[in-house]
Design a protein around this motif. Structure first.
Motif, PDB file in Angstrom:
ATOM      1  N   GLN A   1       0.830  -1.204   0.000  1.00  0.00           N
ATOM      2  CA  GLN A   1       0.000   0.000   0.000  1.00  0.00           C
ATOM      3  C   GLN A   1       0.866   1.256   0.000  1.00  0.00           C
TER       4      GLN A   1
ATOM      5  N   GLN B   1       2.013   2.059  -3.460  1.00  0.00           N
ATOM      6  CA  GLN B   1       0.973   2.716  -4.253  1.00  0.00           C
ATOM      7  C   GLN B   1       0.856   4.187  -3.885  1.00  0.00           C
ATOM      8  N   GLU B   2       0.924   4.468  -2.587  1.00  0.00           N
ATOM      9  CA  GLU B   2       0.844   5.856  -2.131  1.00  0.00           C
ATOM     10  C   GLU B   2       2.018   6.668  -2.662  1.00  0.00           C
TER      11      GLU B   2
END
Length: 143
Positions: A112, A115-116
């Motif tokens: 995650q 992705q950020e």
């Protein structure tokens, strides 16, 4: 000048975006010893216990001819196991091992973060636009 021409081609920027994504993945998940393809394959196997290699390649948009190598590496690492398909003895199906599930639990927050980091330079509106456009380019239905 030819360089200027190539620097205006979308393929150049797609390649560069892939390099950025790969670098972030490596930084965040180096200790997992998994590639991004192995990671998404493990996710799909956890989500779909009993999946076969053909279906796995379809779900993760990976070439059927080379998915076997990905599966072999996951099995060698003890993250999945292949067993004879009870419905068709000629084929094998896959399940994640406890070690595979544990690695995924630890790794998902890191994925995650990747992705950020990829989307960080974009405004919230631009993030939505970027995702919609990239899905269109690769032939995926947009949400």
């Amino acid at each position: 000048m030819l360089t200027d021409l190539f620097l205006q081609m979308p393929g150049h920027y797609i390649r560069r975006a892939q390099q950025v994504s790969s670098a972030y993945f490596t930084e965040e998940l180096a200790d997992s010893e998994l590639t991004s393809v192995q990671m998404v394959a493990l996710v799909a196997i956890v989500d779909s216990p009993g999946i076969d290699a053909t279906r796995l390649s379809e779900i993760i948009d990976f070439d059927r001819a080379t998915i076997g190598g990905v599966v072999d590496r996951l099995e060698r690492k003890g993250l999945i196991q292949r067993v004879v398909n009870p419905e068709d003895k000629r084929s094998k199906v896959m399940r994640a091992t406890p070690a595979g599930k544990a690695l995924l639990d630890v790794s998902l927050p890191r994925v995650q973060r990747v992705q950020e980091r990829i989307l960080a330079p974009l405004s919230p509106e631009d993030r939505e636009t970027f995702l919609r456009l990239i899905k269109t380019v690769i032939g995926r239905q947009t949400d």
